[in-house]
Design an enzyme around this catalytic site. Structure first.
Site, PDB file in Angstrom:
ATOM      1  CD  GLU A 103      -0.181  -1.249   2.975  1.00 59.74           C
ATOM      2  OE1 GLU A 103      -0.280  -1.526   4.365  1.00 59.74           O
ATOM      3  OE2 GLU A 103       0.258  -2.279   2.300  1.00 59.74           O
ATOM      4  CG  ASP A 153      15.597  17.754 -34.793  1.00 60.90           C
ATOM      5  OD1 ASP A 153      15.878  17.093 -35.948  1.00 60.90           O
ATOM      6  OD2 ASP A 153      15.214  18.824 -34.899  1.00 60.90           O
ATOM      7  CG  ASP A 213      14.449  22.522 -31.355  1.00 54.75           C
ATOM      8  OD1 ASP A 213      14.468  21.783 -32.544  1.00 54.75           O
ATOM      9  OD2 ASP A 213      15.195  23.589 -31.705  1.00 54.75           O
ATOM     10  CG  ASP A 272      11.608  17.688 -33.207  1.00 49.85           C
ATOM     11  OD1 ASP A 272      12.082  16.584 -34.014  1.00 49.85           O
ATOM     12  OD2 ASP A 272      12.156  18.668 -33.223  1.00 49.85           O
ATOM     13  CG  ASN A 280       7.625 -12.377   7.726  1.00 47.58           C
ATOM     14  OD1 ASN A 280       8.212 -13.253   7.786  1.00 47.58           O
ATOM     15  ND2 ASN A 280       7.725 -11.182   7.743  1.00 47.58           N
ATOM     16  CG  ASN A 283       0.624  -4.190   6.054  1.00 46.47           C
ATOM     17  OD1 ASN A 283       1.450  -4.543   5.653  1.00 46.47           O
ATOM     18  ND2 ASN A 283      -0.174  -3.463   5.716  1.00 46.47           N
ATOM     19  CG  ASP A 290       3.268  -0.057   5.065  1.00 45.03           C
ATOM     20  OD1 ASP A 290       3.965  -1.141   4.477  1.00 45.03           O
ATOM     21  OD2 ASP A 290       2.022  -0.388   5.201  1.00 45.03           O
TER      22      ASP A 290
END
Length: 839
Positions: free
Chosen positions: A280, A322, A586, A590, A654, A679, A683
C-alpha cells in the site's frame, strides 16, 4: 507520405485557378468541414477521474482499505485511502493536460487569409478556407492550408517548423519528378503554418484541417500516449500481487473451512493477510521519490513536467534526437573562407562582408552569419547600386566605391558564380590566373569537397569597373574574378560531444533522427565523434512496413530526410523491440515523436508546441544536464525498486508462513489486528526509502521494471524468510511450550524484526556494511524494532492481545535474527551471481 500513397503534390498541375464562387465555397465548407484541427468530444471530468481507478494495484488497495474499515482499523483505512486518492489525482492532472500541445498548434496558424471569391480578393477567416480556394500570399503571411503553388514571384518560404531545415526554400509552380515524395522535396507546394519570407504567390488549396501536414501532427499528439515501460511494469506487478493475494486468501479460507474453524474469524484472518500482502505504500514511495527527484533535477536546470517520466529517463537505453537546435545551435555560422585553391583567405571574407553589408534586400541566414563572423571597417566605402537576388540568377551584386576604385562584388550559388568568372585569384589580389579546363575542374573539386563535408557554400567574385560606371545591371555580371568560397554550417553545441559520450558510457545508445540531409548530418556526427553504424532515409522508411522497419532500427543510428510521421514510426519500432526510448527535439515537427517516446525531452528555446508535448525541459544549453537527469532518474528508479523488492520478498515470506501455519495450528497464528499492526509498523519503517542513497553500480546502466526478475527474487528470498518463521514456530511450541497468545506475541515480534532489519540487506546488491543507508531510514527502522520488542511488555500491548515473552525468547530471537540476516545476504549474493550468468 509513407507507404504507397502518391503525394498530392505529384498529381497533374491544377486547372481552374480562378478561385471559387461564394456558393461553391459554402457547399465545400459543408462537405469538408471547417479548416480547424479536430475538436475532440471531451469526456466529463468526473469520468476522466474515475477511469484512473482501473489500475490493478489501485483496485487491490481499495479492497484493502475497505477491509480495514470493516475490521475496525480506521487508521489503516484512512492512510490507504489518502495514498490512493493522492496517486490517482496526480495521474488525472497529467491526463487533463494531454491536449495542451494540440491547442498550442492553433496559435501557429494565421487568423485570416486573402482568397479569390467570385473573381475578387476577399479576406475570410482561416477556418472558412476550403479545398479549391485560391489564396493570395505575400511576405509576412502564414500559409493558411496545404496547397499547390500556381503562380510565384521570387517566392521564398520558411518551413523549418515542419522539416527542421535551417534555410528558407524557394517555391514555384510546375510538375515534379515522381521521386519527389518527401515534404522537403515538394518545391511546388506550401504547407499550413509555414511562413512567407519574401516574394508573392498564389496557391490552390488542396488540404485543410486535420488532413494538412501540421493537422496530422496536432491529431497525433492529442491521442492518448502509449503506456511507458514503467507503467506497463507497474500494471503487471499489480496483476502479480492481485493473483498472489487471491490465491493465498482462497487457500486460507479453504484450509480453515476444512478444519471447521470459526468462519468469521477465518475470514478476517484471510483479509488481514491480503492487506499484509498489499504494497500500500508503493504509490506514496513512488510519488515522494519522484517529487524529490524533480526538485533535485530543477536545481540542475531541468524542469520535470510529468513526474512519472523520471524513472523512464533512468530506464532509457536509446536516445533519439533531432539535430537542429538540440545537437546544434540552430544558428548558421561561417566556418571557412578559402580561395579558389582551398587556402584560407581574408580577401574572400572582406568581399563577402561588403556584399552582405550593402545588400538592401532581405538578408538571408547566410548574410547574417557573414556579418556576425567579424567586423570589418567600411569607412570610405559607399554603395552606388545593386542587382537584387533572384532565383533565376541565384546571386546578388552590389556596386561599391571608396573614392579610389569602383567594384562590382557578387556572391551566390557556387555553380552560378564560377560560370560567370574568367579568372581566379591565386594569391590575393596580386596574381590572377585564367580559368581554363584544368583550373575549372580544380575549382569545382574545391567547392564540391566542401559540400561533401556538409557545408553550405557560397561563391564570391568581383571585378573592377570605371569610376563613372553609374548603375549595376545583370549584364555587368560577366568576366568576373573568382575570389573563392565561403562555407557555412549549423555548428554543434559545445557540450554535445562530451555529453553524448557520457550518455554512451552510461549505456544509452544515440540515434539521430532528422529532416536534414545525409551529408550535413554525417558531418555533424563526425564533429561529435559519433560513429555512423547505418543510415536510413525517409524514402527507404516509406517503402518499409512496420516489421521491416523494426528489423532495421536496431543497427541504424542515422535517420535522414525523415518527416514527422516517419520519426514517429522509428520511435514506435524501437519501443516494439523492447527499448525504453527517449526523444530530444525542439520543433513542431518533433511533437509527435515527443508524444510517442517513453520520455519526451525538449529545450527552453524550443517552440511552445514542443515544450508542451515534452515530459522534461532542459533550461541550460548544456547537454550534460541531460546526463545528470539520467543519473537522477536511475537513482529514483533504484529507490522505488528497493520498496518493491522488499515488499515482495520478506513480506511475502511472512504472509506465506502465516498461511502455512494455519494448516497445523489449532488457532490463528496471528490475530487480524496484529497482522494489520505489523503491516503499519513495517510501512512506517520504509517511509524514508525515498531519501536513501543508491549505490554507484545501480546508476551505471539503465534498468527496467523486470517482473521476472522481481518474481525470481521473491521466490529466492521469500522461502528463506519462511524457513526462519517455521523455526520460530518450533521454538515457540517445542522450546517455550507457548500457548495461543504467547505464540502470537512471539511470532509478531520475530516477523517484524526480521522484516524491518532485512531492509539493510536487500537495499543494496553489495556489502550492507559498506553501503551506508540514510540516517533517517536507520533511525525509523531501529525505532520500529524497539517498538516490536517492547510493545508486548507494556500495558498497551494487552489491547492487541500480546503477553510478555520470557527472557529466554529474546536471547533466542537475537541469535535467530543474526543467522537470518546472514542467510539472506548469502541467498542475495547467490541470486545476483545467477542472474548475471543468465544474462
Amino acid at each position: 507520405m509513407d507507404g504507397t500513397l502518391r503525394p498530392w503534390w505529384l498529381e497533374p498541375p491544377p486547372t481552374g485557378t480562378a478561385g471559387l464562387s461564394g456558393t461553391e465555397a459554402r457547399a465545400r465548407l459543408a462537405r469538408f468541414g471547417p479548416n480547424l484541427f479536430r475538436e475532440r468530444a471531451e469526456k466529463p471530468l468526473l469520468l476522466q477521474f474515475l477511469t484512473r481507478f482501473k489500475n490493478p494495484l489501485v483496485i487491490i488497495l481499495l479492497v484493502a482499505s475497505a477491509v480495514s474499515a470493516f475490521t475496525g482499523e480506521l487508521t489503516n483505512f484512512i492512510i490507504i485511502s489518502c495514498i490512493v486518492l493522492m496517486s490517482v489525482t496526480l495521474d488525472f492532472v497529467q491526463e487533463y493536460r494531454a491536449n495542451a500541445a494540440a491547442e498550442k498548434l492553433k496559435l501557429s496558424v494565421s487568423l485570416r487569409a486573402s482568397v479569390l471569391r467570385d473573381g475578387t480578393p476577399q479576406d475570410v477567416a482561416v477556418s472558412r478556407v476550403v479545398p479549391g480556394d485560391v489564396v493570395l500570399l505575400e511576405a509576412g503571411d502564414l500559409i493558411p492550408a496545404d496547397g499547390r503553388v500556381i503562380e510565384a514571384h521570387d517566392f521564398f518560404v520558411k518551413q523549418a517548423l515542419l522539416t527542421g531545415e535551417s534555410y528558407p526554400v524557394e517555391k514555384k509552380p510546375g510538375a515534379l519528378p515522381d521521386t519527389a515524395t518527401e515534404l522537403q522535396e515538394a518545391t511546388n507546394a506550401v504547407f499550413m503554418g509555414t511562413s512567407v519570407i519574401s516574394g508573392s504567390a498564389r496557391m490552390l488549396v488542396v488540404k485543410t484541417g486535420t488532413t494538412t501536414a501540421i493537422g496530422e501532427i496536432a491529431d497525433s499528439i492529442s491521442r492518448p500516449s502509449l503506456p511507458t515501460s514503467f507503467e506497463i511494469g507497474t500494471r503487471r506487478f499489480g496483476m502479480l500481487i492481485m493473483r498472489l493475494t487471491f490465491l493465498m486468501v482462497m487457500f486460507v479460507l479453504l484450509v480453515n473451512t476444512f478444519f471447521h474453524k470459526p468462519w468469521l474469524e477465518s475470514f478476517l484472518f484471510a483479509v488481514a493477510l491480503a492487506v499484509g500482502l498489499t504494497p500500500e505504500l508503493l504509490p506514496m514511495v513512488v510519488s515522494v521519490t519522484l517529487s524529490r527527484g524533480a526538485m533535485r533535477m530543477a536545481r540542475q536546470h531541468m524542469i520535470v513536467k510529468r513526474l512519472a517520466a523520471i524513472q523512464n529517463l533512468g530506464s532509457m537505453d536509446v536516445l533519439c534526437t533531432d539535430k537542429t537546435g538540440t545537437l546544434t545551435e540552430a544558428k548558421i555560422r561561417m566556418e571557412r573562407h578559402v580561395d579558389a585553391e582551398g587556402r584560407p583567405s581574408e580577401r574572400v571574407l572582406e568581399l563577402a562582408y561588403l556584399n552582405s553589408f550593402f545588400e538592401s534586400g532581405l538578408k538571408s541566414p547566410l548574410d547574417e552569419a557573414i556579418l556576425n563572423h567579424t567586423h570589418i571597417d567600411l569607412d570610405g566605402w559607399k554603395k552606388i547600386d545593386e542587382v537584387p537576388f533572384d532565383f533565376e540568377r541565384r546571386c546578388v551584386s552590389v556596386l561599391i566605391d571608396n573614392g579610389e576604385a569602383r567594384w562590382l562584388v557578387v556572391k551566390g550559388a557556387p555553380d552560378e558564380i564560377v560560370g560567370l568568372c574568367t579568372r581566379y585569384e591565386a594569391d590575393g589580389t596580386n596574381l590572377q590566373r585564367p580559368i581554363d579546363d584544368a583550373a575549372l575542374a580544380g575549382i569545382r573539386d574545391q567547392y564540391h569537397a566542401l559540400e561533401q563535408e556538409g557545408f553550405r557554400v557560397l561563391g564570391v567574385a568581383w571585378r573592377q569597373v570605371p569610376l563613372d560606371h553609374p548603375h549595376a545591371v545583370v549584364s555587368d555580371e560577366t568576366e568576373l574574378v573568382l575570389a573563392g568560397f565561403a562555407a557555412f554550417l549549423d555548428p554543434p553545441k559545445e557540450s554535445a560531444a562530451s555529453a553524448l559520450a557520457a550518455l554512451k558510457k552510461a549505456g544509452v545508445a544515440i540515434k539521430i533522427v532528422t529532416g536534414d540531409s545525409d551529408l550535413v548530418t554525417r558531418h555533424v556526427c563526425q564533429q561529435l565523434k559519433i560513429p555512423v553504424t547505418g543510415v536510413l532515409s525517409g524514402k527507404e522508411i516509406a517503402q518499409m512496413d512496420d516489421l521491416a522497419l523494426r528489423a532495421r532500427v536496431g543497427e541504424v543510428n542515422l535517420f535522414c530526410r525523415v518527416n514527422p510521421a516517419q520519426k514517429d514510426r522509428v520511435i514506435r519500432a524501437l519501443k516494439a523491440r523492447g527499448h525504453v526510448v527517449g526523444y530530444l527535439g525542439d520543433g513542431i515537427n518533433d511533437a509527435p515523436s515527443l508524444h510517442s517516446a517513453d520520455i519526451g525531452l525538449s529545450v527552453d528555446s524550443a517552440v511552445d508546441v514542443a515544450k508542451e508535448a515534452a515530459d522534461m525541459i532542459l533550461l541550460k544549453q548544456d547537454l550534460h544536464v541531460l546526463h545528470a537527469g539520467v543519473v537522477e532518474g536511475r537513482r529514483t528508479f533504484g529507490n522505488i525498486m528497493k520498496y518493491i523488492m522488499m515488499g515482495t520478498s520478506s513480506n511475502f515470506g511472512n504472509m506465506f508462513s502465516m498461511a502455512g501455519a494455519s494448516l497445523f495450528l489449532p488457532f490463528l497464528p496471528m490475530l487480524p489486528t496484529q497482522i494489520l499492526l505489523n503491516n503499519i509498523l513495517y510501512d512506517i519503517s520504509e517511509i524514508p526509502i525515498p531519501l536513501d542513497k543508491v549505490d554507484a553500480e545501480e546508476v551505471a546502466r539503465p534498468r527496467v521494471l523486470d517482473l521476472n526478475f522481481v518474481r525470481n527474487f521473491m521466490l529466492v528470498i521469500g522461502p528463506v524468510s519462511s524457513v526462519f518463521d517455521f523455526l520460530t514456530f518450533y521454538v515457540m511450541l517445542a522450546v517455550l511450550h507457548a500457548d495461543e497468545r504467547l505464540f502470537q506475541t512471539g511470532w509478531f515480534v520475530e516477523s517484524l524484526c526480521t522484516q524491518v532489519l532485512v531492509i539493510f540487506i536487500i537495499r543494496t546488491r553489495g556489502n550492507p556494511l559498506k553501503s551506508r543507508a540514510h540516517p533517517l531510514l536507520v533511525a525509523t527502522s531501529l525505532a520500529v524494532v524497539c517498538i516490536a520488542v517492547l510493545l508486548p511488555i507494556t500495558a498497551l500491548g494487552v489491547h492487541f492481545g500480546f503477553v510478555s515473552p520470557p527472557a529466554k525468547f529474546y536471547l533466542i530471537l537475537g541469535g535467530m535474527v543474526l543467522v537470518y540476516l546472514s542467510a539472506v545476504e548469502l541467498a542475495k549474493r547467490t541470486f545476483y551471481r545467477w542472474s548475471a550468468v543468465r544474462k
